[in-house]
Write a protein that holds these residues in place. Structure first.
Motif, PDB file in Angstrom:
ATOM      1  N   GLY A 512       0.834  -1.195   0.000  1.00 13.98           N
ATOM      2  CA  GLY A 512       0.000   0.000   0.000  1.00 13.98           C
ATOM      3  C   GLY A 512       0.863   1.236   0.000  1.00 13.98           C
ATOM      4  N   ASN A 524      -4.236   0.536   1.433  1.00 20.22           N
ATOM      5  CA  ASN A 524      -3.907  -0.889   1.432  1.00 20.22           C
ATOM      6  C   ASN A 524      -4.430  -1.472   0.129  1.00 20.22           C
ATOM      7  N   GLY A 578      -4.229   1.008   5.672  1.00 16.34           N
ATOM      8  CA  GLY A 578      -2.813   1.146   5.357  1.00 16.34           C
ATOM      9  C   GLY A 578      -1.997   1.935   6.355  1.00 16.34           C
TER      10      GLY A 578
END
Length: 965
Positions: A512, A524, A578
């Motif tokens: 990510g 992500n 992420g």
């Protein structure tokens, strides 16, 4: 001891002394070395190469060395920068140099080769984008005198033979190259006496000239003489061959002067995803054959380039999720979505033709209906395949395609069959086929297999996709238009590539990006990270094959998220967001290092820090219900997650079970957001593979875990955080990129551009410059931290500039979405104190586009939506509907479709003229259409004598003049 004196002078081996000379500034502890294809230059073993010695000459540092070679000697060589142990620190870009010693040079002579270091930008004219498309007229040149052949012979003892050599890739038909200078034999700066060079092939022009010692120092420049009778001399200061060149008694001096210095070449282009194109012939979505119309419009609008998003097959899930073009099912296979079924056969039965027309009308929608379009195209294709499969599969053209592509085509077809048979792309669910083997594959795709017909259908689709894209790609080359593809940074974890080459991927991880302009919580993407160590074992063969395949269709490409080749943002595969990731590779914080700083409570720092008051703040009166379902109280007022919900994926799964069945208050999305916040409330991330290594959480100061630390711990963590993210990794990331990126760049001759947006380490741009990679500049996302808006007039040459891209809102949508920012732009960039208009009018669009087209950037590339904003007729659609991607939404439906057909655009003379006038007035190059080419060729005739009309280019410094570009 042997008495060598017994050898007579007649029997002694005679040789030519070859001296290498190259100006190059190095840092302390660095040296220059020449390595080549022969033993005396190391036989390409750099450690055995010829180490050069430095000499200061005026303001330059000249490196030199010599070897003894026989007459008529030839080899290849390159220069390297090495450290004291001869470890390579840097090397020249481009092709290997050729040393061809003319046989006319007698034994005992001294020959000097004066070279210039070849940079990445020097290689750009030899990329297929320029060589085969933009400068393609140069290919018709006839070799007048090959390398290694001299016109003159030394006769007088005091004379010196100077061999001039210059590279000039951009040259029009009927144009010649000359050298003009201070000696009489170079015309004494008078054009009628300039020395004409001969073409030697591969864009090299050469001539040799006998000089007397009184001619030194020689000052000179190269120039081009065109058929209209104009002599255009190169820009920059005079070149010089100094008196010092004669000090070692060399009577042959070979000058390799690099590129002719011209005004930097600049071009423009347009960008649109393949699926977003609309034509009168398409079936619900843009198709490869539509590119021919798009190329026609590009030429008519003055564009040299058409840029697409990835076009590989993404049919992983069998639903609209597959509209995401960056999640490849195969990095080699083309997407069946872009097939034109009408062109599958010249003998399509009438009932199928009627079906196609009916489906065209049904699918002629405002946006792409991915599911319906895929289903319809494959259904129609199967009917045509049934009718003509034997004819096609036995044809010579198919057999040739199959033999050239079977290494990826067989696994791809088998994967598609197994995906449909097991109703999932998750190959871990395929029983005995979960683990790939060539034996199983060959059995599955053999002619005796009961599934052979299905396998062949996938061959058939890929064959026709190849034919259709090849046709359009060849058309673009012929028209002088660069077709630019897109290289995604990742592949889907349930893909052909992870099935066939699982050792090349870290399947327990996810890729990510850290928080940036696009998403404050990071991204992500779900792709597994690459196992670069494993990939390096065969010199990155998978990457090389991937780029070779792309080069069949494209002459340029965009490297998606080029930062991933320096370092990638890596998370465990159980993460959904992420934010809590780490860079790979990176140098972690060691337990020993932390302990020396007085940091010792690692569980406190690396586990979610959850206090009762946090729960009350986030969940209100239902906090106790949340705690009972998801948490255990580890000690009074402090909690930890239960085993069944201690990751983001586990939390999401448990929430689905609990929602609506408990006393939980709030939506599932709200609860998930708050629980994720608690899970990410950490200061350090413990390495899952080594418990004694840690990584500081991104934006750790935003966490309550950090805020509750004592002042000493806060100060230590702040310092270590800055060190981890902005200092200690730079050399590691640079070395990583210099291992991985050259594998890509050397795999094809496509022009390479890198998407370098986001949090940019300081090592990135120097490496990109060194490798000749072109960066990206988006005005509203400047690289400079002190600027809110980029200044196109100050962009560097080695860039692509654009007002927007597929990952952000269009010009019109951006103008409307943030009133305060729009006002600041109107004041600081437009330079007006008036109230900014609420809509992005054609006048505003014109101003922004003109800014970019006039920028120094090599390329100015505009999304089609931004170009259409130049005309009021094309701005009736709500601006928000023109956005291609929302990076903050992992389940975004990629379905934007132009509301204007290509046929309509081709008829719109007003828009085409407006755009072309912008391109022309900016000084950018543009392809001529057939009418212009005919008119141009009927004008000037080749004069018989060299005219004295010198056209000099002003306003560009020598440093800014990059070769012929």
């Amino acid at each position: 001891m042997v008495n060598l004196g017994i050898l007579s002078s007649e029997n002694a081996i005679k040789s030519v002394s070859v001296n290498f000379r190259i100006p190059y500034f190095t840092h302390w502890g660095q040296s220059l070395l020449v390595c080549g294809s022969v033993p005396s230059l190391g036989s390409w073993n750099v450690r055995r190469g010829l180490l050069l010695s430095p000499i200061s000459q005026g303001s330059e540092l000249i490196w030199g060395g010599s070897i003894e070679v026989p007459s008529g000697f030839e080899c290849e060589y390159s220069y390297y920068v090495v450290d004291d142990d001869k470890n390579v620190l840097r090397w020249e870009m481009g092709k290997k140099r050729k040393l061809l010693l003319p046989s006319s040079i007698q034994d005992g002579e001294i020959v000097e080769f004066h070279d210039l270091w070849q940079t990445g930008s020097d290689t750009l004219p030899f990329s297929s984008a320029f060589k085969d498309v933009i400068f393609r007229n140069s290919l018709s040149l006839t070799i007048e005198r090959p390398l290694g052949v001299l016109q003159n012979e030394l006769s007088l003892e005091d004379s010196v033979l100077v061999h001039f050599k210059i590279c000039c890739p951009n040259i029009d038909e009927g144009t010649s190259v000359y050298v003009i200078g201070s000696p009489q034999k170079l015309g004494q700066w008078k054009t009628e006496g300039a020395l004409k060079l001969s073409y030697a092939g591969e864009s090299i022009w050469q001539a040799d000239c006998l000089m007397g010692k009184e001619d030194f120092p020689i000052k000179y420049r190269y120039g081009k003489y065109d058929k209209a009778g104009k002599f255009a001399i190169e820009i920059g200061s005079n070149r010089e061959l100094s008196v010092e060149a004669l000090s070692n008694k060399a009577r042959y001096i070979f000058l390799s002067d690099g590129m002719i210095r011209e005004m930097p070449w600049r071009g423009s282009g347009m960008a649109i995803p393949m699926f977003s194109i609309r034509s009168e012939d398409d079936l619900g979505v843009g198709e490869f054959l539509d590119l021919k119309l798009l190329v026609d419009w590009a030429v008519a609008s003055g564009f040299h380039l058409v840029q697409l998003l990835p076009i590989n097959d993404t049919s992983v899930h069998g639903m609209w999720w597959d509209s995401y073009p960056y999640s490849s099912l195969s990095v080699f296979a083309l997407h069946p979505l872009y097939l034109r079924v009408q062109e599958l056969s010249k003998k399509i039965p009438e009932e199928i033709k009627l079906e196609i027309e009916k489906e065209k009308e049904r699918l002629d929608l405002k946006q792409v209906d991915y599911d319906a379009t895929m289903t319809t195209k494959l259904s129609i294709a199967k009917k045509i395949f049934t009718l003509e499969k034997d004819l096609i599969l036995k044809s010579c053209s198919f057999q040739k395609f199959f033999s050239e592509n079977e290494e990826w085509l067989k696994p791809y077809a088998a994967f598609c069959f197994l995906r449909d048979f097991f109703e999932t792309s998750d190959h871990s669910q395929w029983g005995r086929f979960s683990e790939f083997s060539k034996e199983k594959l060959e059995k599955l795709v053999s002619e005796d297999s009961p599934h052979y017909n299905i396998i062949c259908f996938h061959y058939y689709i890929q064959f026709h996709l190849h034919l259709q894209l090849s046709e359009s790609a060849q058309y673009a080359r012929k028209k002088g238009v660069v077709l630019k593809g897109d290289l995604p940074i990742g592949v889907d974890r349930n893909s052909v590539d992870t099935w066939v080459y699982p050792n090349l991927f870290r399947m327990n991880t996810s890729t990510g990006a850290p928080p940036d302009y696009f998403d404050k919580n990071g991204q992500n993407w779900g792709f597994p990270t690459y196992n670069w160590e494993e990939m390096s074992k065969d010199n990155y063969g998978w990457w090389r094959a991937r780029l070779t395949q792309m080069a069949k269709y494209f002459t340029a490409y965009r490297i998606d998220h080029i930062l991933g080749f320096f370092r990638i943002w890596e998370m465990p595969d159980h993460a959904m967001t992420g934010l809590v990731g780490k860079f790979r590779p990176s140098i972690p914080l060691s337990q020993e290092e932390l302990e020396k700083e007085g940091i010792w409570d690692f569980d406190r720092l690396s586990r979610p820090y959850i206090r009762q008051e946090f729960l009350e703040e986030k969940f209100g009166s239902s906090w106790s219900v949340v705690a009972a379902l998801f948490l255990n109280e580890c000690h009074k007022g402090h909690f930890e997650f239960k085993e069944d919900c201690n990751t983001e994926k586990k939390i999401a799964s448990k929430l689905k079970e609990c929602t609506g069945k408990s006393l939980l208050l709030g939506t599932e999305a709200e609860l998930r957001h708050n629980l994720f916040d608690l899970l990410r409330n950490i200061v350090l991330i413990r390495d899952p593979e080594d418990a004694s290594k840690f990584y500081p959480r991104f934006n750790l100061e935003d966490t309550t875990s950090f805020k509750d630390l004592d002042d000493h711990s806060k100060n230590v963590m702040r310092r270590l955080y800055y060190d981890y993210y902005f200092q200690r990794q730079e050399n590691l990331w640079r070395q990583n990129a210099l291992k991985t990126l050259p594998a890509l760049l050397n795999s094809s001759d496509m022009l390479a551009c890198g998407e370098d947006l986001g949090m940019i380490p300081s090592c990135v741009h120097p490496v990109m410059q060194e490798l000749g990679l072109i960066g990206l500049r988006i005005q509203r996302m400047p690289n400079e931290s002190d600027l809110e808006f980029g200044i196109p007039s100050q962009y560097g040459y080695m860039t692509v500039c654009a007002p927007s891209c597929h990952d952000c809102s269009t010009m019109r949508a951006w103008w409307e979405e943030d009133e305060e920012r729009r006002r600041r732009f109107f004041k600081t960039v437009v330079g007006s104190n008036k109230l900014s208009p609420s809509k992005c009018t054609p006048e505003i669009s014109y101003f922004i586009i003109r800014q970019h087209v006039e920028a120094p950037s090599m390329w100015a590339i505009f999304p089609l939506q931004d170009l259409l904003a130049l005309k009021t007729d094309y701005t009736t659609r709500p601006a928000t509907e023109e956005t291609i991607n929302d990076p903050t939404n992992p389940k975004h439906y990629w379905r934007f479709r132009s509301h204007v057909t290509l046929e309509t655009l081709l008829k719109d003379q007003e828009l085409k003229t407006a755009i072309k006038d912008l391109v022309r007035s900016s000084g950018r190059s543009y392809p001529r259409d057939d009418d212009e080419t005919l008119a141009a060729s009927s004008k000037g005739n080749q004069p018989n004598a060299l005219a004295s009309n010198i056209v000099q280019s002003n306003g560009v410094s020598q440093k800014e003049a990059v070769a012929v570009l």
